[in-house]
Design a protein around this motif. Structure first.
Motif, PDB file in Angstrom:
ATOM      1  N   GLU A   1     -49.161   0.865 -54.263  1.00  0.00           N
ATOM      2  CA  GLU A   1     -48.224   1.885 -53.814  1.00  0.00           C
ATOM      3  C   GLU A   1     -48.822   2.806 -52.762  1.00  0.00           C
ATOM      4  OE1 GLU A   1     -46.266   3.890 -56.961  1.00  0.00           O
ATOM      5  OE2 GLU A   1     -45.654   2.035 -57.962  1.00  0.00           O
TER       6      GLU A   1
ATOM      7  N   ARG B   1     -44.113   2.096 -59.919  1.00  0.00           N
ATOM      8  CA  ARG B   1     -42.706   1.740 -59.751  1.00  0.00           C
ATOM      9  C   ARG B   1     -42.370   0.460 -60.516  1.00  0.00           C
ATOM     10  NH1 ARG B   1     -43.583   3.459 -54.336  1.00  0.00           N
ATOM     11  NH2 ARG B   1     -44.054   1.309 -53.737  1.00  0.00           N
TER      12      ARG B   1
ATOM     13  N   VAL C   1     -31.423  -1.177 -57.833  1.00  0.00           N
ATOM     14  CA  VAL C   1     -31.913   0.205 -57.833  1.00  0.00           C
ATOM     15  C   VAL C   1     -33.359   0.253 -57.343  1.00  0.00           C
ATOM     16  CG1 VAL C   1     -32.480   2.166 -59.307  1.00  0.00           C
ATOM     17  CG2 VAL C   1     -30.326   0.953 -59.630  1.00  0.00           C
ATOM     18  N   PHE C   2     -34.166  -0.723 -57.770  1.00  0.00           N
ATOM     19  CA  PHE C   2     -35.555  -0.778 -57.321  1.00  0.00           C
ATOM     20  C   PHE C   2     -35.625  -0.965 -55.806  1.00  0.00           C
ATOM     21  CE2 PHE C   2     -39.630  -2.768 -56.453  1.00  0.00           C
ATOM     22  CZ  PHE C   2     -40.505  -2.040 -57.246  1.00  0.00           C
TER      23      PHE C   2
ATOM     24  N   TRP D   1     -39.855  -0.020 -63.677  1.00  0.00           N
ATOM     25  CA  TRP D   1     -38.741  -0.978 -63.601  1.00  0.00           C
ATOM     26  C   TRP D   1     -38.786  -1.960 -64.769  1.00  0.00           C
ATOM     27  CZ3 TRP D   1     -39.040  -6.343 -63.000  1.00  0.00           C
ATOM     28  CH2 TRP D   1     -37.804  -6.980 -62.833  1.00  0.00           C
TER      29      TRP D   1
ATOM     30  N   ASP E   1     -36.372   3.900 -49.824  1.00  0.00           N
ATOM     31  CA  ASP E   1     -36.593   5.345 -49.668  1.00  0.00           C
ATOM     32  C   ASP E   1     -38.065   5.687 -49.474  1.00  0.00           C
ATOM     33  OD1 ASP E   1     -33.944   5.922 -49.834  1.00  0.00           O
ATOM     34  OD2 ASP E   1     -33.956   6.401 -51.962  1.00  0.00           O
ATOM     35  N   THR E   2     -38.962   4.774 -49.838  1.00  0.00           N
ATOM     36  CA  THR E   2     -40.391   5.016 -49.625  1.00  0.00           C
ATOM     37  C   THR E   2     -40.907   4.297 -48.383  1.00  0.00           C
ATOM     38  OG1 THR E   2     -40.971   3.154 -51.088  1.00  0.00           O
ATOM     39  CG2 THR E   2     -40.839   5.351 -52.087  1.00  0.00           C
TER      40      THR E   2
ATOM     41  N   TRP F   1     -35.082   2.235 -54.145  1.00  0.00           N
ATOM     42  CA  TRP F   1     -36.308   3.022 -54.303  1.00  0.00           C
ATOM     43  C   TRP F   1     -37.331   2.616 -53.247  1.00  0.00           C
ATOM     44  CZ3 TRP F   1     -38.893   3.479 -59.810  1.00  0.00           C
ATOM     45  CH2 TRP F   1     -39.753   4.580 -59.819  1.00  0.00           C
ATOM     46  N   ARG F   2     -37.514   1.298 -53.059  1.00  0.00           N
ATOM     47  CA  ARG F   2     -38.454   0.818 -52.031  1.00  0.00           C
ATOM     48  C   ARG F   2     -38.039   1.300 -50.640  1.00  0.00           C
ATOM     49  NH1 ARG F   2     -42.173  -3.286 -52.124  1.00  0.00           N
ATOM     50  NH2 ARG F   2     -41.512  -4.002 -50.069  1.00  0.00           N
TER      51      ARG F   2
END
Length: 279
Positions: free
Chosen positions: A270, A125, A241-242, A129, A248-249, A245-246
């Motif tokens: 990760e 990720r 945006v990152f 980025w 959502d995980t 992303w974090r």
């Protein structure tokens, strides 16, 4: 024989006919991952727009040839140019800094090396980025230059030359995005007591690049400020945006002083967190 109707049936809060995801407290609202993602997307859009406002204002002032800004640009260019003509040795130092140390090619190669290192550490990720931020910086800067078509300063006895258009400064924008990438990626690896040092080095590099470009007479002050602002807006957009992303995980929001991915210190940055599964 039919069962007598229970008057509490109609008020049963566990009625199975209620659509999944509908909030029982607010009958018209929906909850769940789609709503959460939508809210985060709106937040990212709004925050990105706010980050871009200062650059948009600078662009409007440059395009409209606002008199106070024009006078500031011209007075600063003439004063620094006179200093450069009087100190040729200083010009050679500035030329080395802007053409070698802080050159956009140097900055991008360093970011490329960082991306490779992140990929080796399986921090996919962060690698994505950093790569997207660096590539977008070059492309967006070139696109805006082509759209604005601002001429570079024209000074008597110039001490340096540069091709292309002037606004925004590509050196200033690249320094801003590259230093931000290094800071936000590598801060977790720096001991807390030493963290002011990389912040100071990044600030020195960004300001130093701006000074060299104006002092050498190849950019106006407003070009440099425009490069800084556009670089900051781009980093803000990709960072938000990152963060989505974090989220959502299943990762918590990280403070900017801790870097984008504090888990970078782990052998597998990760790897799913204990007690959570990703899907």
């Amino acid at each position: 024989m039919p069962r007598p109707t229970d008057p509490t049936d109609a008020a049963d809060p566990t009625d199975a006919t209620e659509p999944p995801g509908r909030s029982r407290r607010f009958p018209g609202a929906y909850a769940g991952p789609d709503a959460a993602f939508g809210a985060r997307l709106v937040l990212v859009t709004a925050a990105t727009a706010m980050a871009a406002v200062p650059f948009a204002l600078a662009l409007v002032l440059v395009e409209s040839r606002w008199a106070p800004l024009y006078r500031l640009d011209l007075a600063t260019a003439r004063r620094l140019h006179a200093t450069a003509l009087e100190h040729p040795g200083w010009v050679r130092v500035l030329d080395f800094l802007t053409g070698v140390v802080w050159d956009p090619v140097t900055m991008r190669l360093l970011v490329a090396a960082l991306v490779i290192w992140l990929a080796v550490r399986r921090a996919w990720r962060l690698a994505a980025w950093a790569a997207v931020t660096a590539v977008a910086s070059g492309l967006i800067g070139l696109l805006v230059k082509t759209m604005v078509e601002r001429a570079r300063p024209s000074l008597p006895d110039p001490v340096a030359h540069a091709p292309g258009f002037s606004f925004p400064s590509g050196h200033a924008m690249t320094a801003t995005t590259s230093c931000a990438v290094f800071l936000l990626v590598l801060l977790p690896l720096v001991p807390r007591a030493w963290r002011p040092l990389p912040w100071a080095l990044a600030l020195l590099s960004v300001l130093g690049v701006g000074y060299t470009r104006v002092a050498l007479g190849v950019h106006w002050v407003s070009d440099v400020v425009g490069g800084w602002l556009l670089g900051l807006a781009l980093v803000a957009a990709t960072t938000l945006v990152f963060e989505v992303w974090r989220a959502d995980t299943g990762r918590p929001r990280a403070a900017v002083t801790e870097g984008l991915e504090p888990e970078l210190t782990a052998p597998d940055p990760e790897a799913p967190r204990a007690g959570r599964t990703t899907g």
